[in-house]
Motif scaffolding. Structure first.
Motif, PDB file in Angstrom:
ATOM      1  N   ALA A 122     -20.020 -31.197 -18.083  1.00 32.02           N
ATOM      2  CA  ALA A 122     -19.527 -30.475 -15.869  1.00 32.02           C
ATOM      3  C   ALA A 122     -20.977 -29.644 -15.632  1.00 32.02           C
ATOM      4  N   PHE A 123     -21.189 -30.321 -14.715  1.00 25.91           N
ATOM      5  CA  PHE A 123     -22.849 -28.985 -13.684  1.00 25.91           C
ATOM      6  C   PHE A 123     -21.718 -28.032 -12.488  1.00 25.91           C
ATOM      7  N   CYS A 124     -20.592 -28.763 -12.772  1.00 24.84           N
ATOM      8  CA  CYS A 124     -19.727 -26.973 -11.543  1.00 24.84           C
ATOM      9  C   CYS A 124     -20.051 -25.686 -12.463  1.00 24.84           C
ATOM     10  N   LYS A 125     -21.525 -25.114 -12.506  1.00 26.86           N
ATOM     11  CA  LYS A 125     -22.625 -23.941 -13.279  1.00 26.86           C
ATOM     12  C   LYS A 125     -23.566 -23.464 -12.490  1.00 26.86           C
ATOM     13  N   ARG A 126     -23.017 -22.523 -12.411  1.00 27.40           N
ATOM     14  CA  ARG A 126     -24.959 -21.991 -11.808  1.00 27.40           C
ATOM     15  C   ARG A 126     -26.233 -22.665 -12.633  1.00 27.40           C
ATOM     16  N   ASP A 127     -26.418 -22.395 -11.487  1.00 25.93           N
ATOM     17  CA  ASP A 127     -28.178 -22.846 -11.352  1.00 25.93           C
ATOM     18  C   ASP A 127     -28.661 -22.349 -12.986  1.00 25.93           C
ATOM     19  N   GLU A 128     -28.657 -20.945 -12.838  1.00 32.04           N
ATOM     20  CA  GLU A 128     -29.335 -20.143 -13.722  1.00 32.04           C
ATOM     21  C   GLU A 128     -28.775 -20.418 -15.526  1.00 32.04           C
ATOM     22  N   VAL A 129     -27.555 -21.312 -15.179  1.00 30.81           N
ATOM     23  CA  VAL A 129     -26.808 -21.776 -16.336  1.00 30.81           C
ATOM     24  C   VAL A 129     -26.967 -22.919 -16.629  1.00 30.81           C
ATOM     25  N   ILE A 130     -27.376 -23.633 -16.021  1.00 29.92           N
ATOM     26  CA  ILE A 130     -28.116 -25.748 -16.277  1.00 29.92           C
ATOM     27  C   ILE A 130     -29.124 -25.526 -16.239  1.00 29.92           C
ATOM     28  N   ASP A 131     -29.921 -24.498 -15.939  1.00 36.44           N
ATOM     29  CA  ASP A 131     -30.903 -24.858 -16.405  1.00 36.44           C
ATOM     30  C   ASP A 131     -31.369 -24.330 -17.687  1.00 36.44           C
ATOM     31  N   ASP A 132     -30.552 -23.407 -18.381  1.00 35.75           N
ATOM     32  CA  ASP A 132     -30.497 -22.900 -19.830  1.00 35.75           C
ATOM     33  C   ASP A 132     -30.531 -24.146 -20.804  1.00 35.75           C
ATOM     34  N   ALA A 133     -29.658 -24.905 -20.445  1.00 36.75           N
ATOM     35  CA  ALA A 133     -28.945 -25.550 -21.043  1.00 36.75           C
ATOM     36  C   ALA A 133     -30.116 -26.633 -20.544  1.00 36.75           C
ATOM     37  N   VAL A 134     -30.153 -27.337 -19.949  1.00 36.70           N
ATOM     38  CA  VAL A 134     -31.445 -28.069 -19.759  1.00 36.70           C
ATOM     39  C   VAL A 134     -33.121 -27.689 -20.967  1.00 36.70           C
ATOM     40  N   ARG A 135     -32.865 -26.705 -20.835  1.00 37.43           N
ATOM     41  CA  ARG A 135     -34.617 -26.440 -21.639  1.00 37.43           C
ATOM     42  C   ARG A 135     -33.542 -26.457 -22.715  1.00 37.43           C
ATOM     43  N   ARG A 136     -32.334 -26.060 -23.607  1.00 33.20           N
ATOM     44  CA  ARG A 136     -32.342 -26.038 -24.380  1.00 33.20           C
ATOM     45  C   ARG A 136     -32.027 -27.130 -25.373  1.00 33.20           C
ATOM     46  N   LEU A 137     -31.858 -28.351 -24.389  1.00 38.34           N
ATOM     47  CA  LEU A 137     -31.729 -30.326 -24.803  1.00 38.34           C
ATOM     48  C   LEU A 137     -32.929 -30.484 -25.232  1.00 38.34           C
ATOM     49  N   GLY A 138     -34.094 -30.231 -24.718  1.00 37.36           N
ATOM     50  CA  GLY A 138     -34.807 -30.891 -25.794  1.00 37.36           C
ATOM     51  C   GLY A 138     -35.107 -30.347 -27.099  1.00 37.36           C
ATOM     52  N   ARG A 139     -34.170 -29.645 -27.755  1.00 36.67           N
ATOM     53  CA  ARG A 139     -34.225 -29.276 -29.176  1.00 36.67           C
ATOM     54  C   ARG A 139     -33.782 -30.667 -29.748  1.00 36.67           C
ATOM     55  N   ILE A 140     -32.859 -31.323 -29.082  1.00 34.97           N
ATOM     56  CA  ILE A 140     -32.427 -32.985 -29.850  1.00 34.97           C
ATOM     57  C   ILE A 140     -32.876 -33.246 -30.131  1.00 34.97           C
ATOM     58  N   ALA A 141     -33.947 -33.696 -28.995  1.00 37.99           N
ATOM     59  CA  ALA A 141     -35.152 -34.940 -29.711  1.00 37.99           C
ATOM     60  C   ALA A 141     -35.430 -34.678 -31.032  1.00 37.99           C
ATOM     61  N   VAL A 142     -35.330 -36.194 -31.366  1.00 39.91           N
ATOM     62  CA  VAL A 142     -35.776 -36.240 -33.248  1.00 39.91           C
ATOM     63  C   VAL A 142     -37.258 -36.502 -33.281  1.00 39.91           C
TER      64      VAL A 142
END
Ligand code: PMP
Ligand code: GLN
Length: 400
Positions: free
Chosen positions: A380-400
């Motif tokens: 879901a992207f109905c969230k504040r920009d800073e929340v989306i940006d934080d999530a996007v930064r954290r997504l980097g931890r998934i790559a194996v």
């Protein structure tokens, strides 16, 4: 899944399963489960679709004023006249669809009750309902409660969006089919059905004399496609029950104020059921939503612009993290394919996503009968920009 329960009746303990057979297999909804997980662990919640900012201030104030001003007793069963008039005016202005507010509009407790009352009113035990999978979770439960059978038709990726094969849709219609239940803009894929796709559906409805039920709760939240109500197609107004709600349009998902627009005989049938489910919907919110439909559509336009940029923000982030993200034409969800990251299964991905990145998302397979949804996850992207940006930064931890 059958669950055994021990119930104590006076001094006798009886081993029974109190849940009716029709609802076996329906546990806690995935949205409640995922939000509880996010709250418990402090994770970022890109699971359940609710905005983390409020609707227009004057709308909130109108509800508060309505309570202070005494709008606190039962409103009329079909809904406050001012809301029914505002709904009819909105359909007329935007889509040139004329509905009589006194006979062709019914106010409900959110779109959820509208869907439930409509199916319970219109479908007999053993009749079939065609739905597009992935489908919103309440559809399956209500079809089951009404004793009907669901016939899913799978939406598959083609040209960057999800669509159906007309031959598969045609094959899903049998002599027992009563209605087609359609959601556009579509949760969770973000597809906004094109006029061409709607024509295929309309042809089938006319040919087999089917009822169409259209869930249009995201009708205003479209980005690069026009929302076309199925009822605007030739011969469809008289066989369509259109459902919508204020929750998404005005960022008040907790208000649960929805409605149907349909020919009078359908409205009477749905109201017959609705009056025994809830009788009527909350008076102060109805007054406030009537105000918003008349006066706050400019605010909705700013919401849409902001959601378009959030869509691009999250879709870009998911792509940068290596997922295949299907840029939605509408709604506030992105459905993404997790296979490029080495996962075959969305459920496994969401478990790892929560563990490694502290993000909660929804494995889309819960919206499918077939295994076609296994590799997809909904964000879901109905969230504040800073929340989306934080999530996007954290997504980097998934790559194996
Ligand atoms: N249909 C769809 C497709 C949804 O995403 C939702 C969630 N808002 C609903 C129906 C239920 O809407 P409401 O909250 O108004 O009951
Ligand atoms: N419509 C919202 C979603 O799809 C959730 C509503 C609910 O929790 N039932 O996320």
């Amino acid at each position: 899944m059958p669950r055994a329960a021990f119930v104590t009746l006076s001094r006798v303990t009886v081993n029974i399963d109190p849940l009716v057979a029709r609802m076996q297999g329906f546990g806690t909804t995935v949205f409640a489960e995922m939000t509880a997980l996010a709250v418990r662990t402090g994770a970022i919640n890109l699971g359940q679709g609710f905005p983390d900012t409020d609707g227009p201030a004057k709308l909130l104030e109108t509800a508060a004023e309505a309570i202070r001003g005494g709008a606190n007793q039962y409103p009329p069963g079909p809904g406050l006249p001012e809301l029914r008039e505002a709904v009819a005016a909105q359909r007329a202005e935007r889509h040139s669809l004329d509905y009589d507010p006194s006979a062709e509009v019914l106010v409900t407790v959110g779109a959820t009750e509208a869907i439930a009352a409509t199916l319970l009113a219109l479908v007999e035990t053993g009749e079939e309902v065609v739905v597009f999978e992935p489908y919103y979770d309440s559809y399956a439960a209500i079809i089951a409660l009404s004793g009907a059978v669901r016939r899913p038709v799978t939406l598959r990726p083609e040209g960057g969006r999800f669509t159906f094969d007309p031959a598969e849709l045609r094959a899903a219609v049998t002599p027992r089919t009563k209605l087609i239940l359609l959601n556009s803009p579509h949760n969770p894929t973000g597809t906004v059905f094109s006029r061409g796709e709607l024509e295929v559906i309309a042809d089938l409805c006319r040919e087999h004399d089917l009822i169409a039920v259209t869930d249009e709760v995201y009708e205003y939240l479209t980005y690069d496609a026009e929302h076309v109500p199925l009822a605007t197609l030739p011969g469809m107004r008289e066989r369509t029950v259109a459902i919508s709600s204020a929750g998404k349009t005005f960022s008040v998902t907790g208000w649960k104020t929805g409605w149907i627009t349909a020919p009078p005989e359908f409205v009477r049938a749905v109201q017959t059921v609705k009056q025994f489910l809830t009788f009527t919907a909350s008076a102060p919110y109805q007054r406030a939503v009537a105000y918003a439909l008349r006066e706050e559509l400019a605010w909705v336009e700013t919401l849409r612009t902001s959601l378009r940029s959030k869509r691009d923000r999250l879709t870009g982030g998911l792509e940068a993290a290596g997922l295949i993200a299907f840029r939605p034409q509408g709604t506030y969800f992105v459905q993404a394919d997790v296979r490029p990251l080495g996962f075959a299964d969305g459920r496994e991905f969401t478990r790892v996503l929560h563990e490694r990145a502290g993000i909660v998302a929804i494995p889309a397979q819960v919206f499918y009968d077939s295994d076609a949804g296994d590799p997809y996850v909904r964000f879901a992207f109905c969230k504040r920009d800073e929340v989306i940006d934080d999530a996007v930064r954290r997504l980097g931890r998934i790559a194996v």
